[in-house]
Design an enzyme around this catalytic site. Structure first.
Site, PDB file in Angstrom:
ATOM      1  N   CYS A  12       0.871  -1.237   0.173  1.00  0.00           N
ATOM      2  CA  CYS A  12      -0.056   0.035   0.066  1.00  0.00           C
ATOM      3  C   CYS A  12       0.854   1.278  -0.087  1.00  0.00           C
ATOM      4  CB  CYS A  12      -1.046  -0.030   1.260  1.00  0.00           C
ATOM      5  SG  CYS A  12      -1.759   1.541   1.493  1.00  0.00           S
ATOM      6  N   CYS A  15       0.311   3.952   2.637  1.00  0.00           N
ATOM      7  CA  CYS A  15       0.556   3.346   3.989  1.00  0.00           C
ATOM      8  C   CYS A  15       2.047   3.552   4.216  1.00  0.00           C
ATOM      9  CB  CYS A  15       0.286   1.834   4.282  1.00  0.00           C
ATOM     10  SG  CYS A  15      -1.440   1.266   3.953  1.00  0.00           S
TER      11      CYS A  15
END
Length: 87
Positions: A12, A15
């Site tokens: 991600c 993230c």
């Protein structure tokens, strides 16, 4: 002490962007917040129990109860304001 649970995944992008910011803030707010990371691919049970539908999701806990949550990428000033409002 407030615990911020960072639900993330290695793949991600957002993230990966938010992670160093959370580490800095944990140092800046030492003794006030603790950041705990949960990899959604490795801990699907906990992810489902928390009702996480997208990542990054930050769940703020105090005394074992959720007090707030933030979903998606956020800048450092936004995260500081979010933390300050919930301490």
């Amino acid at each position: 002490m407030v615990t911020i649970i960072d639900f993330y995944a290695d793949w991600c992008g957002p993230c990966q962007i938010i992670s160093p910011t959370l580490e800095r803030l944990e140092g800046e707010y030492a003794g006030k917040i603790k950041v705990e990371k949960v990899n959604v691919d490795q801990d699907q049970t906990r992810t489902q129990q928390a009702g996480v539908m997208s990542i990054p999701t930050l769940v703020m806990m105090k005394d074992g109860k959720e007090i707030n949550r933030k979903v998606g990428l956020a800048t450092e000033p936004v995260l500081k304001s979010w933390i300050d409002a919930n301490l």
